[in-house]
Each structure stands twice: as C-alpha cells, then as structure tokens.
Write an enzyme that holds these catalytic residues in place. Structure first.
Site, PDB file in Angstrom:
ATOM      1  N   SER A  95       0.897  -1.477   0.444  1.00  0.00           N
ATOM      2  CA  SER A  95       0.565   0.390   0.388  1.00  0.00           C
ATOM      3  C   SER A  95       1.246   1.227  -0.211  1.00  0.00           C
ATOM      4  CB  SER A  95      -0.995   0.107   1.444  1.00  0.00           C
ATOM      5  OG  SER A  95      -2.217   0.904   1.203  1.00  0.00           O
ATOM      6  N   ASP A 101     -10.630  -5.278  -4.863  1.00  0.00           N
ATOM      7  CA  ASP A 101      -9.777  -3.662  -3.698  1.00  0.00           C
ATOM      8  C   ASP A 101     -10.460  -2.639  -3.607  1.00  0.00           C
ATOM      9  OD1 ASP A 101      -8.184  -1.955  -2.051  1.00  0.00           O
ATOM     10  OD2 ASP A 101      -6.550  -2.596  -2.405  1.00  0.00           O
ATOM     11  N   HIS A 107      -7.702  -6.007  -0.270  1.00  0.00           N
ATOM     12  CA  HIS A 107      -6.674  -5.068   0.785  1.00  0.00           C
ATOM     13  C   HIS A 107      -5.799  -5.775   1.186  1.00  0.00           C
ATOM     14  CE1 HIS A 107      -4.381  -1.151  -0.009  1.00  0.00           C
ATOM     15  NE2 HIS A 107      -4.250  -1.087   1.378  1.00  0.00           N
TER      16      HIS A 107
END
EC number: 3.1.2.-
Length: 275
Positions: free
Chosen positions: A129, A187, A214
């Site tokens: 991320s 996601d 995610h």
C-alpha cells in the site's frame, strides 16, 4: 628504492577484502499507512515461510505517527502504533487516492530507510500500500541517482503512484529492475487500476492478481510465483557477488605484481603472502 618498497608494502597490507556470498536475499520491507514494522511482520507470517529459503525480510517502522481516525471521539490521542511514511493532505493525514497534495515528512522517511538499507546491507525492496508507493518512488530516485538505495529488484503489493505534487515527475522514465506487482481484483481502498498504473512505470513488470481485497495474499495458489521470483533473484544476486569477488581478487593480484617488485617479493614481505 626504499620509498618504492614502502609503497608496495602499504598497498599489499590492506588489500580489498572479498565479499562473502550471502545465502539469502535481504529485503527491506515497508508497511502501509497506519501500520508498523512489527504488525506488518506478523501479517506476513505465511508469506515469510514461502520465501524463507531464499529471502529474509527486514522490517522498519515509519517515523511519523498518524493522527486519530476522523470518526474518533474528541480528545482521542494518536496511537503510536499507527505510522505513516508521509502525509499528502493539508490536514496531516494520508489517502492514496488524493491528488496534488503535499508530501509532509517524506524526507525524514527517506533518510530513515537509507540508513536501515545501509546498516542491513539489503539488496531488494518490498512494500504494501503506502509502502509500495514508497518503493516505487525509491526505485525511480535510485535510477536517477537521487538516493543511496540501489535495489536489484522490487515487490509491490496494492501499490499506486504518489499524487503528491513533488512526486509527479518521478514517473517520467520507466524503472529497469525486475519487479513483482500484486493486487486484488476486489480492492476498494486502492483500486486495481491504480496498481496497474504503478506497474506500468516498470519496463517488464510481473503481475500477480488475486480475487480478494486490500492485502498481500499468501495462499497455496500464489506460493509458486513467489518461490520462483525470489529463487531467480537470489541466483542473479549470487552471480553478481561472484563477479565482484573475482574482480576484487584480480585487483589484489595486480597490486601484488606492481612496479615496485615486478612480481618478485622481498623476504620481508612473506608474512603478507602467507595465505
């Protein structure tokens, strides 16, 4: 004559040491927003088992504490365990989809990872991320000679391009190193299109998708991809070390047969050549 002999001895007394081959890759692992190094390590337990034969992950915690969540009660103190590499909103928070904002604290994080990279003698980067966004920036900065970090490869999970104004010129030239890009089809935090856009900044990206959201997946269906990627990276890394060792050895031989002795050493030099 005496000056030449002294110079020759000085050269041979401190030869360039050969680099000991590493049996595993050492990879700097960068967590996501509101995570930390220990938490990220815990989440990657299965992943670390998959790659354990070929790689070791070095986890580092971002230097900045994230502010309380927007829906927190008034007066809530920031949680020291929730960290951020930088903030891209004027209110001192971070959101991956935010565009044209600042990059508050980025330089501090860059200095930190450069320090850990050098201390741990890492050779690759892995990020999730916000950490994957950071990895993408580090790869670009490295290619342009703007950081001491020189990754041989990169792994980016749920990554995206930074929307901060100061980073917009970081994606003009494609990154040449091998890369593995992982993202979930479902996601909702970082849509797959954002991860695909980051992958497009690399010359030959390897893509691994999963049906989830995610997170960095570590199921049996992904194991072979991970193992093959890191096994190949380790092979190239060891080959590069062998070349480096051979170059260092040749350099020592050249020093030993320098102009002072022309390959013939005085008896006083025997201790230098005992091995």
């Amino acid at each position: 004559m005496m000056a030449n002999e002294t110079a020759a001895k000085s050269t041979k007394s401190s030869p360039t040491p050969a680099v000991e081959p590493e049996s595993k890759l050492k990879i700097l692992a960068l967590h996501g927003y509101r995570q930390n190094g220990d938490g990220f390590k815990s989440k990657l337990g299965s992943f670390r088992k998959f790659i354990g034969k070929h790689a070791e992950l070095v986890f580092v915690t971002a230097p900045h504490i994230a502010p309380p969540l927007p829906d927190s009660e008034a007066g809530t103190e920031p949680d020291p365990a929730q960290r951020s590499w930088w903030f891209n909103k004027d209110d001192g928070t971070f959101k991956g989809t935010n565009k044209n904002g600042p990059a508050i604290g980025f330089e501090d994080s860059l200095k930190l990872v450069e320090k850990v990279w050098k201390q741990e003698q890492c050779c690759g980067l892995l990020g999730f991320s916000q950490g994957a966004c950071f990895v993408g920036l580090l790869c670009d900065l490295s290619a342009r000679g703007m950081t001491s970090i020189k990754p041989e490869f990169a792994v980016l999970s749920s990554g995206f391009r930074s929307g901060s104004l100061v980073h917009l010129n970081c994606y003009e030239t494609k990154v040449q190193i091998p890369s593995l890009h992982i993202y979930g089809e479902a996601d909702e935090i970082i849509p797959k299109e954002m991860s695909m856009a980051l992958a497009d900044t690399f010359t030959d990206p390897q893509i691994l998708t999963h049906p989830g959201g995610h997170f960095l997946p570590a199921q049996a269906s992904q194991k072979q991809t991970y193992v093959e990627f890191f096994r190949e990276r380790l092979q190239f890394h060891l080959e590069a070390q062998e070349i480096e060792n051979a170059t260092a050895a040749n350099s020592i031989l050249v020093d030993d047969s320098g102009p002072a002795g022309n390959g013939v050493h005085d008896d006083d030099d025997d201790d230098d050549d005992s091995d």
